[in-house]
Design an enzyme around this catalytic site. Structure first.
Site, short mmCIF file in Angstrom:
data_model
loop_
_atom_site.label_atom_id
_atom_site.label_comp_id
_atom_site.label_asym_id
_atom_site.label_seq_id
_atom_site.Cartn_x
_atom_site.Cartn_y
_atom_site.Cartn_z
N LYS A 96 0.84 -1.21 0.00
CA LYS A 96 0.00 0.00 0.00
C LYS A 96 0.87 1.26 0.00
O LYS A 96 1.94 1.27 -0.59
CB LYS A 96 -0.97 -0.04 1.19
CG LYS A 96 -1.75 -1.35 1.26
CD LYS A 96 -2.93 -1.27 2.18
CE LYS A 96 -3.56 -2.65 2.29
NZ LYS A 96 -4.84 -2.62 2.95
N HIS A 122 -8.42 -3.18 -6.40
CA HIS A 122 -8.39 -3.32 -4.93
C HIS A 122 -9.53 -2.49 -4.34
O HIS A 122 -9.86 -1.41 -4.85
CB HIS A 122 -7.04 -2.85 -4.40
CG HIS A 122 -6.85 -3.18 -2.95
ND1 HIS A 122 -7.39 -2.40 -1.94
CD2 HIS A 122 -6.22 -4.20 -2.33
CE1 HIS A 122 -7.09 -2.94 -0.77
NE2 HIS A 122 -6.38 -4.04 -0.98
N GLU A 173 -9.68 -0.55 -1.92
CA GLU A 173 -9.34 0.84 -1.57
C GLU A 173 -9.36 1.73 -2.81
O GLU A 173 -9.70 2.91 -2.72
CB GLU A 173 -7.97 0.87 -0.86
CG GLU A 173 -8.09 0.33 0.56
CD GLU A 173 -6.84 -0.30 1.13
OE1 GLU A 173 -5.75 -0.10 0.56
OE2 GLU A 173 -6.95 -1.02 2.14
N GLU A 229 -11.39 -10.62 -1.46
CA GLU A 229 -11.08 -9.79 -0.30
C GLU A 229 -12.36 -9.16 0.24
O GLU A 229 -12.78 -8.09 -0.23
CB GLU A 229 -10.10 -8.68 -0.69
CG GLU A 229 -8.78 -9.20 -1.21
CD GLU A 229 -7.66 -8.22 -0.92
OE1 GLU A 229 -6.70 -8.62 -0.27
OE2 GLU A 229 -7.78 -7.05 -1.33
C1 PEP Z 1 -5.31 -5.88 1.46
O1 PEP Z 1 -5.29 -4.68 1.52
O2 PEP Z 1 -5.25 -6.44 0.35
C2 PEP Z 1 -5.41 -6.64 2.70
C3 PEP Z 1 -5.80 -7.86 2.66
O3 PEP Z 1 -5.08 -5.97 3.87
P1 PEP Z 1 -4.94 -6.60 5.35
O4 PEP Z 1 -4.14 -7.88 5.22
O5 PEP Z 1 -4.22 -5.55 6.13
O6 PEP Z 1 -6.32 -6.87 5.84
#
Ligand code: PEP
Length: 258
Positions: free
Chosen positions: A14, A98, A100, A170
């Site tokens: 990130k 992603h 985000e 995710e």
């Molecule tokens: C991500 O941002 O892809 C992620 C899985 O973050 P985290 O492992 O911090 O939950």
């Protein structure tokens, strides 16, 4: 039953780590996972750190990915980074869609689709992220949302493209929150994704597809996730920023207790 596909553990750094900091982390990781041959390992640093990380990782099997890319090859697009730029900087993969990016930067299934196309054209392996929010899970819309991410994000991608793709499930409610989906919750969505791929690309592409789980993965929970038939690895955020903990996840993905 253990998954039969070769595991992939990918770290998404990130907007953390300057170039020198990223090089230091990559150097530590290179040493810590040097003896692990049965897992593919990838890190995705910020754009400014990609070259130095790729340089640091030379001579190791750890691969480098971008966290995003733009859907044109070049042009007057201030602030954007293209597939050939990532490739030349040392990337083999690129994360697309992603949550985000979807949440803060206006990423839609339409832009995801354009990015997947240009990544494939640029010889980068896309890691497509899909997953529902907390509210969508509460409303029992998980499969609907994941299906839409797949239908629209991969619209028009042919079999050759689908065969190269990696998908990361995710659940947004599990990202950076410390809440991990249970192995069973993750498995049912992974199975749904593999079934989708079977319809879209056929049996052999679906069987070979690597589906990563992402959302608060840690050394202590990776083995339980990997024990599921359709979980082939992990996309790791927070825990990938520490070399010991990321190496622990890599090791744990082989079922070695951490
Ligand atoms: C991500 O941002 O892809 C992620 C899985 O973050 P985290 O492992 O911090 O939950």
């Amino acid at each position: 039953m253990m998954a039969k596909r070769r595991p992939l553990i990918a770290g998404n750094w990130k907007m953390f780590k300057t170039g020198p900091e990223a090089a230091e982390l990559a150097g530590q990781l290179k040493v810590l996972v040097s003896d692990i041959a049965d897992v593919d390992v990838l890190v995705a640093p910020a754009f400014t750190a990609i070259s130095v990380v790729a340089e640091t990782l030379k001579g190791s099997a750890i691969e480098v990915g971008g966290q995003d890319l733009f859907w044109e090859t070049e042009g007057a697009y201030t602030g954007q980074v293209s597939a050939p730029m990532l490739k030349a900087a040392g990337c083999s993969h690129v994360i697309v869609g992603h949550s985000e990016r979807r949440q803060y930067f206006g990423e839609t299934n339409g832009t995801v689709n354009r990015k997947i196309n240009i990544a494939l054209k640029g010889d980068l392996i896309p890691i497509l992220c899909v997953g529902e929010s907390d509210a969508e899970r509460e409303a029992q819309e998980t499969f609907l949302v994941v299906k839409e991410h797949l239908d629209k994000g991969l619209e028009g991608i042919d079999g050759d493209g689908l065969a190269k793709l990696i998908i990361a499930y995710e659940p947004v409610w599990a990202i950076g929150t410390g809440k991990t989906a249970t192995a069973e919750q993750a498995q049912e969505v992974h199975r749904f994704i593999r079934d989708w791929m079977e319809k879209a690309g056929g049996n052999s592409i679906a069987k070979a597809l690597r589906i990563l789980y992402g959302g608060s993965v840690k050394p202590g929970n990776i083995a339980g996730l990997m024990a599921m038939e359709d979980i082939d690895g992990a996309l790791v955020g927070g825990a990938s920023l520490d070399a010991e903990s990321f190496a622990g996840i890599v090791r744990g993905s082989l079922g070695v207790a951490q």
